[in-house]
Design an enzyme around this catalytic site. Structure first.
Site, PDB file in Angstrom:
ATOM      1  N   GLU A 374      -7.638  80.841-119.933  1.00  0.00           N
ATOM      2  CA  GLU A 374      -7.514  81.448-118.600  1.00  0.00           C
ATOM      3  C   GLU A 374      -6.601  80.584-117.756  1.00  0.00           C
ATOM      4  O   GLU A 374      -6.800  79.358-117.676  1.00  0.00           O
ATOM      5  CB  GLU A 374      -8.873  81.496-117.870  1.00  0.00           C
ATOM      6  CG  GLU A 374      -9.818  82.548-118.343  1.00  0.00           C
ATOM      7  CD  GLU A 374     -11.066  82.652-117.461  1.00  0.00           C
ATOM      8  OE1 GLU A 374     -10.988  82.406-116.255  1.00  0.00           O
ATOM      9  OE2 GLU A 374     -12.122  82.979-118.028  1.00  0.00           O
TER      10      GLU A 374
HETATM   11  C1  BG6 Z   1     -13.099  82.151-114.046  1.00  0.00           C
HETATM   12  C2  BG6 Z   1     -13.823  83.272-114.707  1.00  0.00           C
HETATM   13  O1  BG6 Z   1     -14.051  81.335-113.510  1.00  0.00           O
HETATM   14  O2  BG6 Z   1     -12.285  82.436-112.944  1.00  0.00           O
HETATM   15  C3  BG6 Z   1     -13.256  84.647-114.468  1.00  0.00           C
HETATM   16  O3  BG6 Z   1     -14.009  83.029-116.073  1.00  0.00           O
HETATM   17  C4  BG6 Z   1     -12.809  84.758-113.018  1.00  0.00           C
HETATM   18  O4  BG6 Z   1     -14.209  85.587-114.840  1.00  0.00           O
HETATM   19  C5  BG6 Z   1     -11.716  83.727-112.791  1.00  0.00           C
HETATM   20  O5  BG6 Z   1     -12.375  86.029-112.658  1.00  0.00           O
HETATM   21  C6  BG6 Z   1     -11.073  83.787-111.424  1.00  0.00           C
HETATM   22  O6  BG6 Z   1     -12.024  83.667-110.416  1.00  0.00           O
HETATM   23  P1  BG6 Z   1     -12.178  84.769-109.278  1.00  0.00           P
HETATM   24  O7  BG6 Z   1     -13.361  84.362-108.520  1.00  0.00           O
HETATM   25  O8  BG6 Z   1     -10.935  84.730-108.489  1.00  0.00           O
HETATM   26  O9  BG6 Z   1     -12.357  86.038-109.996  1.00  0.00           O
END
Ligand code: BG6
Length: 477
Positions: A374
């Site tokens: 991510e």
């Molecule tokens: C990570 C998660 O913590 O951050 C995701 O695994 C999440 O599911 C991403 O969407 C971004 O955070 P947010 O709060 O902007 O959606």
């Protein structure tokens, strides 16, 4: 990226944020489906005030129930990702699609069939599935009956779920991430652990207990998964990001060291098979109670992970004494504002070099292959005449991927791949709003789920496409 070495380029999503159709084909609700788009969400996310969350007034909007309509559109979505050039896709399986309450003896066949169809599409497009078993999701019934991961009984129920899908998809899925960002149970316990707090309940002990149960469930999933297919590979997954000391005052440096130890606790256990040496003292000092059964150490020791995957959005910053220094939001918590990082388009502070620093930190600590599963920027986008001119996202990708490439080429980081978060816009976890957009693919949908749900390519789509087709080289031009 080094020629001849397999490298995964692609995107990542979660079931809870993308599928929608939350009651289709026998599914029942999860914890995530009960996170409203109102003030209580932020309280539950950041302040652990979770006990009111299940009391509905009937007026709420629940973004998790709609996602971005992936359940209906998986086929064309996967085709779009193929057009992007992606050779891999991270998604999660929704536990309540397979075991709607979590306590059934037999799985829900319709739920299994949905993922079978997703896998068939990925196979058709020659894309590698990277699969998370629990991405902030637990059947709601287990939240109500057991207080989620606080109760050890949930370890057995997760084991049944994990075994079922690993048997069913044997040979079709090789890369498994049992839990998304396990360290999040310490920051956002309802989301990370399905935990509701009663007034006066000892929050931190409960959170560490839930974390211990997830560690056990992770280890047992590895044990079973390797028996089912020795080719299966398992990853730890943490919300990463180097914690800097606010100054070079040794007291600040020590504060940062302490914070990192806490942040890396769960991945330490997943990699080394045991709790770090500081942990018993930490528990005592904080007055925490943790129940660890005699057999647990052997389970953890025997079943460690093959790789370390992580999310990276930003670095963090800490000081021994804060003395009124500004705080800013980051992923799941707040941190000191780093005065050296320019103000970007996102509320979270962008730190591309921090990604290189984090890669080095994790490799030096773990000596395991790393995997960025991510990374991305969540912003408001302007959608005009079917287009989104998101030069800020292009800039973000260029900076982060350049640092990633330098980490591989100059620092010798062993990296499996790069998956961009929320590659197709989806509702954010913290805010619940799809208007906090991460994708290179725009979804015509507003925060209240109005819109056609049609997909459109943003300018960043073409840029990421070039990154992938040049195997990263374009970021140096
Ligand atoms: C990570 C998660 O913590 O951050 C995701 O695994 C999440 O599911 C991403 O969407 C971004 O955070 P947010 O709060 O902007 O959606």
């Amino acid at each position: 990226m080094k020629q001849g070495k397999q490298f995964f380029w692609g995107g990542a999503t979660s079931a809870a944020q993308s599928e929608g159709s939350y009651l289709a084909d026998g599914r029942q609700p999860s914890n995530f489906d009960y996170l409203p788009l109102d003030d209580r969400r932020l309280k539950a996310v950041y302040k652990n005030q979770t006990n009111s969350i299940l009391h509905s007034t009937g007026e709420e909007i629940y973004p998790g129930r709609n996602g971005n309509d992936f359940y209906q559109r998986y086929e064309s979505d996967i085709a779009l990702l193929k057009e992007l050039g992606a050779n891999s896709f991270r998604f999660s399986i929704s536990w309540p699609r397979i075991f709607p309450t979590g306590e059934e003896q037999e799985p829900n066949e319709a739920g299994l069939q949905f993922y079978e169809k997703v896998l068939t599409e990925l196979e058709k497009q020659q894309m590698e599935p990277i699969v998370t078993l629990s991405h902030f999701e637990i059947p709601l019934h287990l939240v109500k009956k057991y207080n989620g991961w606080e109760n050890r009984k949930v370890v057995d129920l997760f084991q049944r779920y994990a075994k079922t899908v690993m048997e069913r998809f044997r040979g079709r899925i090789k890369y498994w991430i049992p839990f998304n960002e396990m360290n999040m149970v310490l920051h956002i316990p309802y989301i990370g652990g399905g935990i509701l707090f009663e007034e006066g309940q000892d929050n931190l002990s409960t959170q560490y207990q839930a974390g211990h149960h997830q560690l056990l469930a992770n280890a047992l999933a590895i044990e079973t998964g390797k028996q089912i297919d020795p080719e299966n590979q398992f990853g730890a997954m943490l919300a990463a990001g180097k914690t800097y000391a606010y100054t070079c005052d040794p007291k600040d440096v020590f504060a940062a060291l302490q914070q990192e130890k806490e942040n890396l606790l769960f991945s330490d256990v997943q990699v080394f098979g045991e709790y770090p040496k500081f942990f018993p003292h930490f528990l005592k000092e904080k007055g925490l109670n943790l129940t660890i059964q005699p057999e647990d150490s052997a389970i953890l020791k025997k079943n460690t992970v093959d790789f370390v995957s992580f999310s990276y959005y930003s670095s963090a910053c800490t000081a021994a004494e804060e003395n009124g220094i500004d705080r800013v939001a980051t992923n799941g918590y707040t941190t000191l504002r780093n005065p050296y990082l320019p103000k970007g388009k996102s509320v979270w502070q962008d730190d591309p070099l921090g990604l290189r620093i984090t890669l080095n930190q994790l490799q030096d600590r773990y000596h395991k292959p790393l995997f960025i599963v991510e990374n991305g920027i969540g912003t408001q986008d302007e959608f005009i005449d079917g287009a989104v001119h998101d030069d800020y996202r292009i800039h973000y990708l260029q900076g982060h991927i350049k640092n990633m490439m330098l980490a591989v080429e100059e620092d010798g980081i062993d990296l499996m791949g790069y998956l961009m978060w929320g590659i197709i816009d989806l509702p954010s976890v913290s805010e619940g709003k799809i208007s906090k957009r991460y994708g290179v693919i725009y979804v015509d949908q507003d925060d209240e789920n109005n819109g056609s749900h049609q997909r459109y390519k943003k300018d960043s789509f073409a840029f990421y496409q070039k990154i992938i087709s040049s195997n990263g080289a374009v970021v140096f031009e």
